[in-house]
Design a protein around this motif. Structure first.
Motif, PDB file in Angstrom:
ATOM      1  N   LEU A 172       3.908 -11.011   1.595  1.00 26.95           N
ATOM      2  CA  LEU A 172       3.291  -9.866   0.905  1.00 26.95           C
ATOM      3  C   LEU A 172       1.831  -9.706   1.289  1.00 26.95           C
ATOM      4  CD1 LEU A 172       4.992  -9.975  -2.581  1.00 26.95           C
ATOM      5  CD2 LEU A 172       5.434  -8.457  -0.647  1.00 26.95           C
ATOM      6  N   GLU A 173       1.192 -10.793   1.678  1.00 29.21           N
ATOM      7  CA  GLU A 173      -0.157 -10.670   2.243  1.00 29.21           C
ATOM      8  C   GLU A 173       0.003 -10.450   3.742  1.00 29.21           C
ATOM      9  OE1 GLU A 173      -4.141 -13.470   2.518  1.00 29.21           O
ATOM     10  OE2 GLU A 173      -2.243 -14.220   3.256  1.00 29.21           O
ATOM     11  N   THR A 174      -0.618  -9.419   4.269  1.00 28.92           N
ATOM     12  CA  THR A 174      -0.589  -9.204   5.714  1.00 28.92           C
ATOM     13  C   THR A 174      -1.515 -10.225   6.373  1.00 28.92           C
ATOM     14  OG1 THR A 174      -2.413  -7.639   5.615  1.00 28.92           O
ATOM     15  CG2 THR A 174      -0.170  -6.731   5.426  1.00 28.92           C
ATOM     16  N   TYR A 202      12.541  -1.219   5.482  1.00 24.85           N
ATOM     17  CA  TYR A 202      12.819  -2.642   5.632  1.00 24.85           C
ATOM     18  C   TYR A 202      12.999  -3.172   4.217  1.00 24.85           C
ATOM     19  CZ  TYR A 202      12.550  -7.472   7.178  1.00 24.85           C
ATOM     20  OH  TYR A 202      12.841  -8.794   7.427  1.00 24.85           O
ATOM     21  N   GLU A 261       0.812  -1.228   0.000  1.00 27.07           N
ATOM     22  CA  GLU A 261       0.000   0.000   0.000  1.00 27.07           C
ATOM     23  C   GLU A 261       0.839   1.268   0.000  1.00 27.07           C
ATOM     24  OE1 GLU A 261      -3.968  -0.656   2.300  1.00 27.07           O
ATOM     25  OE2 GLU A 261      -2.414  -1.741   3.388  1.00 27.07           O
ATOM     26  N   TYR A 276       0.604 -15.070  -4.296  1.00 23.48           N
ATOM     27  CA  TYR A 276       0.084 -13.738  -3.967  1.00 23.48           C
ATOM     28  C   TYR A 276       0.679 -12.643  -4.846  1.00 23.48           C
ATOM     29  CZ  TYR A 276      -2.189 -10.388  -0.879  1.00 23.48           C
ATOM     30  OH  TYR A 276      -3.012  -9.407  -0.368  1.00 23.48           O
ATOM     31  N   GLY A 316       9.872 -13.284   7.768  1.00 20.68           N
ATOM     32  CA  GLY A 316       9.411 -13.692   6.444  1.00 20.68           C
ATOM     33  C   GLY A 316       8.736 -12.583   5.674  1.00 20.68           C
ATOM     34  N   VAL A 317       8.083 -11.676   6.375  1.00 15.64           N
ATOM     35  CA  VAL A 317       7.383 -10.538   5.774  1.00 15.64           C
ATOM     36  C   VAL A 317       6.612 -10.960   4.516  1.00 15.64           C
ATOM     37  CG1 VAL A 317       7.579  -8.122   5.062  1.00 15.64           C
ATOM     38  CG2 VAL A 317       9.228  -9.072   6.661  1.00 15.64           C
ATOM     39  N   GLY A 357      -1.277 -16.028   1.571  1.00 15.07           N
ATOM     40  CA  GLY A 357      -0.297 -15.327   0.727  1.00 15.07           C
ATOM     41  C   GLY A 357       1.079 -15.247   1.353  1.00 15.07           C
ATOM     42  N   GLU A 411      -4.982  -6.535   8.441  1.00 15.84           N
ATOM     43  CA  GLU A 411      -3.915  -5.591   8.789  1.00 15.84           C
ATOM     44  C   GLU A 411      -3.513  -4.772   7.574  1.00 15.84           C
ATOM     45  OE1 GLU A 411      -1.101  -8.225  11.823  1.00 15.84           O
ATOM     46  OE2 GLU A 411      -0.690  -8.171   9.694  1.00 15.84           O
ATOM     47  N   ASP A 412      -3.199  -3.502   7.787  1.00 19.23           N
ATOM     48  CA  ASP A 412      -2.494  -2.790   6.729  1.00 19.23           C
ATOM     49  C   ASP A 412      -0.999  -3.049   6.924  1.00 19.23           C
ATOM     50  OD1 ASP A 412      -1.572  -0.966   8.655  1.00 19.23           O
ATOM     51  OD2 ASP A 412      -3.067   0.552   8.158  1.00 19.23           O
ATOM     52  N   ARG A 413      -0.185  -2.546   6.020  1.00 21.86           N
ATOM     53  CA  ARG A 413       1.235  -2.892   6.073  1.00 21.86           C
ATOM     54  C   ARG A 413       1.896  -2.367   7.339  1.00 21.86           C
ATOM     55  NH1 ARG A 413       3.920  -6.952   4.763  1.00 21.86           N
ATOM     56  NH2 ARG A 413       2.567  -7.007   2.924  1.00 21.86           N
ATOM     57  N   CYS A 468       3.144 -19.274  -3.224  1.00 19.69           N
ATOM     58  CA  CYS A 468       1.868 -18.925  -2.574  1.00 19.69           C
ATOM     59  C   CYS A 468       0.916 -18.227  -3.526  1.00 19.69           C
ATOM     60  CB  CYS A 468       2.099 -18.089  -1.325  1.00 19.69           C
ATOM     61  SG  CYS A 468       2.383 -16.331  -1.622  1.00 19.69           S
ATOM     62  N   THR A 511       8.092   0.517   6.762  1.00 25.21           N
ATOM     63  CA  THR A 511       7.721   0.469   5.345  1.00 25.21           C
ATOM     64  C   THR A 511       8.770  -0.323   4.568  1.00 25.21           C
ATOM     65  OG1 THR A 511       8.989   2.346   4.505  1.00 25.21           O
ATOM     66  CG2 THR A 511       6.909   2.856   5.605  1.00 25.21           C
ATOM     67  N   PHE A 512       8.428  -0.641   3.328  1.00 27.22           N
ATOM     68  CA  PHE A 512       9.375  -1.365   2.470  1.00 27.22           C
ATOM     69  C   PHE A 512      10.461  -0.438   1.924  1.00 27.22           C
ATOM     70  CE2 PHE A 512       6.210  -5.013   1.296  1.00 27.22           C
ATOM     71  CZ  PHE A 512       6.329  -5.487   2.586  1.00 27.22           C
ATOM     72  N   MET A 513      10.396   0.838   2.306  1.00 25.34           N
ATOM     73  CA  MET A 513      11.519   1.726   1.985  1.00 25.34           C
ATOM     74  C   MET A 513      12.557   1.675   3.105  1.00 25.34           C
ATOM     75  SD  MET A 513       9.556   4.898   0.180  1.00 25.34           S
ATOM     76  CE  MET A 513       8.076   4.722   1.154  1.00 25.34           C
TER      77      MET A 513
END
Lengths: 169, 796
Positions: free
Chosen positions: B194-196, B719, A44, A104, B191-192, B245, B275-277, A102, B715-717
């Motif tokens: 991509l699906e929360t 992490y 997001e 996704y 593992g993070v 996911g 959950e949101d990210r 998976c 965030t993925f910026m």
């Protein structure tokens, strides 16, 4: 919360009309209003590429675009790749190489690969990796994905046919 | 790989799950649509540690679309605390904080509304008064006298401590010619997926039960929900016909599921909490081990490893989920692939102001292997031995299997030197050394890494009792039900959701092999938690052994019954009947046969043609138990734990830019032996994927907390997840030592890539920078860390 707006977006060739809040993302429009849940929510914030779709033929992160911005435009999603039971060559080669686990990230990965092959029908391995670098996969380590894209490119070149995919505008 | 003696096992059949994912027809928890479904949003604490002085949700309830707003007080009144896996009666864990918040991002209130947006809008109207307290983001600081205590009723921040000694450790250290000693830091990452994490829950008034869909990989989930809600487990239906996911061990979601199911019971309306990210990263309880190690290895002057002393401090976060048990898993393979005669292992689980630790791929085996392999590299340097040679001298030889390690596990089988040789051959190792020497002479920092690794597979969790005597788990079952209908068509029911390891395909291969039909003829369904199939989800690389064993067992029960029916109709002894090619016939080939479908029809409709004492129908459940299991640890903490042991050797080749600290892969070679691979594509995919996560752990991924407990990598910026540009093409070679505990010789393999890669990449980077005096003792090796190490090395 803002006043709702009427938007009409052509998704995989079919017009979808909905009343949406101005803050509704294109991603949520596709999933909630168009009922197409193949496009997934990842980070997001535009990094992971999971929600990648084409808007007027260009790859975009649907989490970062508002539905109102896509009003009147053409959107192409994973659901548009196959023609009935006949899979797109990318889907076929991903399947052959087991380029997913998976599943996704897979729809976004397919759209990113589709976008690459449209622009560059004969990519090198390095070009494939570079083109997919905006799409994160946590399962596969990318090896089989890269193999799948390279084989799809070769198959598409060999058949010299226009791949089915985006409906002609 | 040698041509296997199987028709369908080890074949690259189409992975049946892939089609639905490729066509956008995966069904994840966020794709579940229920009429009138409400959404949940959670108000997060801005403080890492604070008392909640007051909290007021009255204004939130008045907002448009809001159905309900609750606080921790509702949960404390109506529910029991969430079960924890250590024995900590005075650490009470609820989905929302009750009187104090213990990490930044912890939920303090929840709103249920007609949309997620409406629920989030209403959060702004909740008034919370906090009294901030000093926060702890470092486990060693949390143990210091006078440190603030997270759970005052518990009295300290130490959740657990323990120590074991196996063998004459002190004697072996006295006898040693050399001892290498180091302090190592394994940073928090995970593992993070991509699906929360997400849960959908709905009270089903028609059937008077609670329907639950959750993106989970959690054993005993029904029992947990039952405990929290004080509601019978047979009225909680957890659906397994769901795609998850990604999980990699991390998706347990205990508090998220507890909250969502509570709200569904309270409102009697269908609702979901996705959950949101930010929530997932900061407060999802999905972080992996976070360890400080003090390690010592005693050696002879020829490089023989005599004894290991290891102490670990693990930062487990604010409450105790399943994560801390990861301290004990490595006891299963405490010496790795080496002949180490004695071991002392001790540790502490310490609570800090961070989100909970949870399992991550390998359940603590990856940090343990990092320690063993760092010690091996150090020992090689100290003794002036080659890094490959010192490993070779200590590998357990093939003739020593089954091999009993000091902590009580008996390794089943393997040929470690053969796998090492295959890795070296694949890498053309002598050429690599020449290339490195030339490149170094030109001033390039080229490094060749080497790491070996044991992957315990099959998931025997008897070791839980080592950390919590009340946790008496000596059975980790997996069930499968095979049914043959009146037309002779076969359906297999399994009891857990897909998390990406393509188990439906594996099931179809096993049935195809035994029933002599094509895999695509087999239907595989995922039965819900009320369907009576004992199942523990895919953990501990267990399913190739346990699920295939269950399917095989059920199929053999069916075939035995069908043989009896056939024999009855052929007028012969069942012992003289065999099944092949879809027909039951006499072993000597004489006389007519009976087709599979004919026997099935008899079993379903023709009692008069069945043996008189036989039950009608064809439906068999088989529950596979862990081979060698069934026992708890002995008084010395010894146990036979995981049954099957996979082995890997990785050789990455890197170039480090000493001016920027950037690490670039020139190559990556991996050799592994997981017994008979049931499906090569699936095995390879999991090894590649594990290596990618291991590279992430080695170079990029870290959950960073500031000293005041604020979470900095949400965030993925911040992490960093490796992309296709960071992960090199991986070259792999297999070796097959058939596992003795499985009819087809399979072992598990889902974790090995991640268990080996961090150690291997650390070895490569250290090798690249060894001319600059760099020692690697901490992951991830970010550019900033490497530049600092290069600077220190130069100053030395």
């Amino acid at each position: 919360m803002g006043k709702e707006r009427l938007v009409t977006i052509r998704v995989n060739g079919q017009p979808v009309e909905a009343q949406v809040e101005p803050r509704r993302s294109l991603l949520d429009f596709l999933r909630e209003d168009a009922g197409l849940t193949g496009t997934h929510t990842g980070c997001e914030h535009g990094i992971c590429g999971t929600c990648t779709v084409l808007v007027d033929g260009e790859a975009v992160r649907s989490c970062l675009m508002l539905a109102v911005q896509a009003n009147g435009r053409d959107v192409f999603t994973v659901e548009g790749l196959a023609r009935g039971e006949k899979l797109h060559p990318l889907q076929e080669s991903f399947w052959k190489h087991h380029a997913l686990q998976c599943g996704y990230c897979t729809p976004g990965m397919l759209i990113a690969a589709y976008d690459l092959l449209k622009r560059n029908p004969s990519p090198t391995e390095a070009q494939v990796r570079d083109a997919l670098a905006g799409n994160i996969c946590r399962c596969t380590g990318y090896v089989q994905i890269v193999e799948g894209v390279l084989e799809a490119a070769a198959n598409l070149r060999e058949k010299a046919e226009t791949p089915h995919g985006e409906p002609s505008v | 790989m040698a041509n296997p003696p199987y028709k369908w096992i080890s074949q690259r059949v189409r992975v049946r799950e892939d089609r639905r994912f490729l066509t956008g027809q995966g069904r994840y928890v966020g794709d579940i649509r229920l009429a009138g479904m409400l959404e949940v949003a959670v108000l997060a604490s801005p403080y890492a540690h604070a008392l909640i002085k007051s909290i007021d949700v009255e204004d939130a309830i008045k907002q448009p679309g809001v159905v309900l707003a609750i606080t921790g007080a509702d949960l404390a009144r109506d529910t029991d605390p969430i079960p924890q896996f250590l024995d900590l009666p005075r650490v009470r864990w609820y989905s929302l904080a009750t009187d104090r918040v213990r990490f930044a991002g912890e939920g303090v209130a929840a709103v249920v509304a007609t949309s997620r947006a409406a629920a989030e809008d209403a959060l702004d109207f909740i008034k919370v008064e906090y009294e901030p307290l000093p926060a702890l983001a470092d486990p060693e600081a949390a143990m210091a006298p006078g440190a603030p205590v997270l759970h005052p009723d518990h009295g300290s921040n130490i959740a657990w401590q323990g120590a074991w000694t196996w063998g004459d450790v002190d004697g072996d250290f006295r006898r040693a010619d050399r001892v290498v000693k180091t302090r190592l830091r394994w940073s928090r990452h995970s593992g993070v997926p991509l699906e929360t994490f997400g849960t959908v829950a709905a009270w089903n008034s028609r059937l008077e039960l609670l329907d639950v869909w959750a993106s989970h990989q959690a054993p005993a989930l029904s029992a947990q929900i039952s405990t929290v809600l004080r509601f019978p487990s047979n009225r909680i239906r957890i659906h397994a016909d769901l795609d998850v996911g990604g999980s990699y061990g991390a998706k347990r979601g205990q508090k998220q599921i507890a909250l969502t199911t509570y709200l569904a019971m309270r409102t009697r309306r269908p609702l979901r909490y996705l959950e949101d990210r930010l929530e997932n990263m900061a407060a999802g309880d999905g972080h992996g081990p976070d360890r400080v190690f003090d390690a010592e290895l005693a050696l002879s002057r020829t490089g023989e490893c005599l004894s290991l002393r290891l102490h670990t401090v693990d930062d487990v976060g604010a409450y105790v989920g399943r994560g801390p048990l990861q301290i004990a898993k490595c006891i299963t393979a405490i010496v790795g692939p080496y002949r180490i005669g004695s071991v002392r292992y001790s540790g502490l689980a310490v609570m800090t102001n961070k989100t909970n630790q949870n399992p991550y791929r390998g359940f603590g085996q990856s940090p343990h292997n990092f320690v063993l392999e760092r010690l091996m590299d150090m020992a090689a340097t100290e003794l002036g031995l080659d890094r490959v040679e010192i490993r070779r001298r200590n590998l357990i030889p093939p003739e020593a299997f089954p091999y009993l390690i000091p902590s009580g596990s008996r390794y089943d089988s393997g040929d470690y030197p053969a796998v090492l040789d295959k890795a070296l051959a694949l890498a053309a190792y002598p050429n690599l050394l020449r290339f490195q020497a030339e490149a170094r002479s030109q001033g390039r920092c080229i490094g060749i890494g080497i790491a070996a690794c044991i992957e315990p597979s099959g998931a025997n969790t008897a070791f839980f009792a080592l950390m919590n005597p009340k946790h008496k788990t000596s059975l980790v079952p997996e069930g499968a039900r095979v049914g043959v209908d009146s037309r002779g068509k076969i359906t297999v029911a399994i009891g857990f959701a897909s998390t990406g390891q393509s188990h439906e395909t594996m099931v179809s291969q096993v049935i195809a092999e035994v029933m002599d039909i094509a895999p695509e003829e087999v239907a595989v369904i995922r039965a819900d938690s009320l369907a009576g199939i004992p199942s523990v989800p895919p953990t501990g690389s267990r399913m190739s052994l346990m699920l295939s064993g269950a399917v095989l067992g059920a199929a053999q029960k069916i075939l035995a019954k069908m043989k009896r029916i056939a024999a009855h109709n052929l007028g012969v002894d069942p012992e003289t009947v065999e099944y092949a090619g879809g027909v039951f016939r006499r072993k000597d080939g004489s006389g007519a046969g009976l087709a599979f479908a004919e026997v099935a029809l008899i079993a379903h409709t023709r009692k008069h043609q069945m043996p008189p004492d036989m039950e009608g129908g064809l439906s068999e459940l088989y529950v596979m138990e862990v081979p060698g299991g069934g026992h708890l640890p002995d008084v010395a903490g010894r146990m036979q734990s995981y049954p099957a042991y996979t082995f890997s050797v990785h050789i990455p080749v890197v170039e480090v830019n000493p001016r920027t600290g950037e690490v670039r892969f020139l190559d990556y070679f991996a050799a592994h032996d997981c017994g008979t691979p049931i499906h090569p594509d699936i095995v390879e995919g999991m090894v590649y994927g594990g290596i990618a996560q291991g590279i992430g752990a080695a170079l990029f991924e870290k959950f960073v907390y500031a000293e005041d407990g604020q979470f900095l990598s949400s965030t993925f910026m911040d992490y960093l997840l490796p992309s296709a540009n960071e992960i090199p093409p991986i070259k792999m070679v297999e070796h097959v030592t058939p596992g003795p505990h499985h009819p087809f010789g399979a072992k598990g393999t889902a974790e090995g890539g991640y268990l080996t890669a961090p150690a291997a990449v650390a070895s490569a980077v250290e090798d690249a920078l060894s001319p600059l005096g760099v020692r690697v003792t901490e992951l991830p090796m970010t550019p900033a860390l490497l530049l600092a190490l290069i600077g220190n090395g130069r100053r030395r």
